[in-house]
Scaffold this motif. Sequence first.
Motif, PDB file in Angstrom:
ATOM      1  N   TYR A  17     -19.331 -35.662  47.306  1.00  0.00           N
ATOM      2  CA  TYR A  17     -20.690 -35.625  46.780  1.00  0.00           C
ATOM      3  C   TYR A  17     -21.627 -35.901  47.954  1.00  0.00           C
ATOM      4  N   ASN A  18     -22.356 -34.901  48.370  1.00  0.00           N
ATOM      5  CA  ASN A  18     -23.259 -35.012  49.524  1.00  0.00           C
ATOM      6  C   ASN A  18     -22.543 -35.557  50.762  1.00  0.00           C
ATOM      7  N   ASP A  48     -18.647 -32.189  43.917  1.00  0.00           N
ATOM      8  CA  ASP A  48     -19.110 -32.837  42.690  1.00  0.00           C
ATOM      9  C   ASP A  48     -20.633 -32.720  42.582  1.00  0.00           C
ATOM     10  N   GLY A  49     -21.118 -31.504  42.508  1.00  0.00           N
ATOM     11  CA  GLY A  49     -22.558 -31.273  42.339  1.00  0.00           C
ATOM     12  C   GLY A  49     -23.393 -31.761  43.514  1.00  0.00           C
ATOM     13  N   SER A  50     -22.897 -31.574  44.733  1.00  0.00           N
ATOM     14  CA  SER A  50     -23.660 -32.030  45.907  1.00  0.00           C
ATOM     15  C   SER A  50     -25.000 -31.319  45.995  1.00  0.00           C
ATOM     16  N   ARG A  75     -21.988 -29.685  37.942  1.00  0.00           N
ATOM     17  CA  ARG A  75     -23.000 -30.714  38.232  1.00  0.00           C
ATOM     18  C   ARG A  75     -22.268 -31.937  38.753  1.00  0.00           C
ATOM     19  N   ASN A  76     -22.992 -33.018  38.969  1.00  0.00           N
ATOM     20  CA  ASN A  76     -22.340 -34.241  39.418  1.00  0.00           C
ATOM     21  C   ASN A  76     -21.712 -34.949  38.215  1.00  0.00           C
ATOM     22  N   LYS A  79     -17.285 -39.745  40.673  1.00  0.00           N
ATOM     23  CA  LYS A  79     -16.072 -39.661  41.481  1.00  0.00           C
ATOM     24  C   LYS A  79     -14.796 -39.571  40.653  1.00  0.00           C
ATOM     25  N   LYS A 211     -22.467 -44.040  47.435  1.00  0.00           N
ATOM     26  CA  LYS A 211     -23.213 -43.626  46.239  1.00  0.00           C
ATOM     27  C   LYS A 211     -23.127 -44.686  45.156  1.00  0.00           C
TER      28      LYS A 211
END
Length: 326
Positions: A17-18, A48-50, A75-76, A79, A211
Amino acid sequence: MLIEKNDVELSVVIPMYNEELNIDYLFERLLCVLARLKMKYEIVCVNDGSKDNTLKYLVEYHQCNPTIKVVNLSRNFGKEIALTAGIDYATGAAVVPIDADLQDPPELIEELIAKWREGYDVVYATRLSRQGETWLKRFTANAFYQIIARLSPIPIPCNTGDFRLLDRRVVNVLKQMPEQNRFMKGLFAWVGFKQTSILFERPQRYKGTTKWNYWRLWNFAIGGITSFSFIPLKVWSYIGLAFSLFSFLYASFMIIRTFLFGIVVPGYASLMVVVLFLGGVQLLSLGIIGEYLGRVYEEVKGRPLYVVRECYGFVSESLNHTFVSK
Ligand code: UDP
Ligand code: MG
């Protein structure tokens, strides 16, 4: 499942994620380790929706190296769910989930594999230290592990993240667990099998920031406790029983005292304290029941755990764009 059987020996699963800043260094180290292992491997990256360029970079890597496969979620999802998606898509005889931020050193995979070859089904990596984390994070994490160890009937290893090796047998059991609230550490422990651990010093995150803020961690902790223990629900019966017993004794004392010495009017303070205290306790217990009820509601809705927008590098790509229902 979407995937057809093949002969991959090792699947490395990376929820992302990002993580655009970590990708290059991650693959550099990981591919070096995997080359040394001389096993047939695949790297399953779950985007994961980054909101950054993570997906773009992953697809570029996939185009140059087909062992790097990409599952892009719609979408996110968080985790735990991203990891579940990755594990579902992984086909290897052994599966190793690993963080993208290099806090789980890829070099340790060699040690995990060595233990697996000795015959263990789950080899988890336990942190000796938590470098670069504040004392508050260390304290809260320790408190959480202590509490869950006391409350859960299944021993959940302390200071152990999701970095571990799972044998195919274990993965097949995990894939049958449909729950929405996926406290992975607990699920990994629940399956049982032959488990062992190796120790490592957990380094700091390579680039980017975590996160997990405290609110997210708090909810994660509540999720973990509620999905692995009924004690918070049951305890109210005992507290209620203790209060009833105490009230009965106190009432008897007051009745006898009234008979012996007549009516004594003062008592406002004690009355107020008891009323407020009991009101608080009742609200708290209702809140805890609500917490469980909410989770039951989540489960009965029976929604798919995650939705895949597209994936790259898997055999049955024509089945993309569908969700994976359990
Ligand atoms: N992650 C994810 N979805 C999220 C949050 C995190 O896939 O909603 C991934 C993240 O990209 C990383 C791993 O989970 O690979 C661990 O996240 P992080 O480093 O933020 O957690 P920490 O190490 O602080 O527990
Ligand atoms: Mg991290």
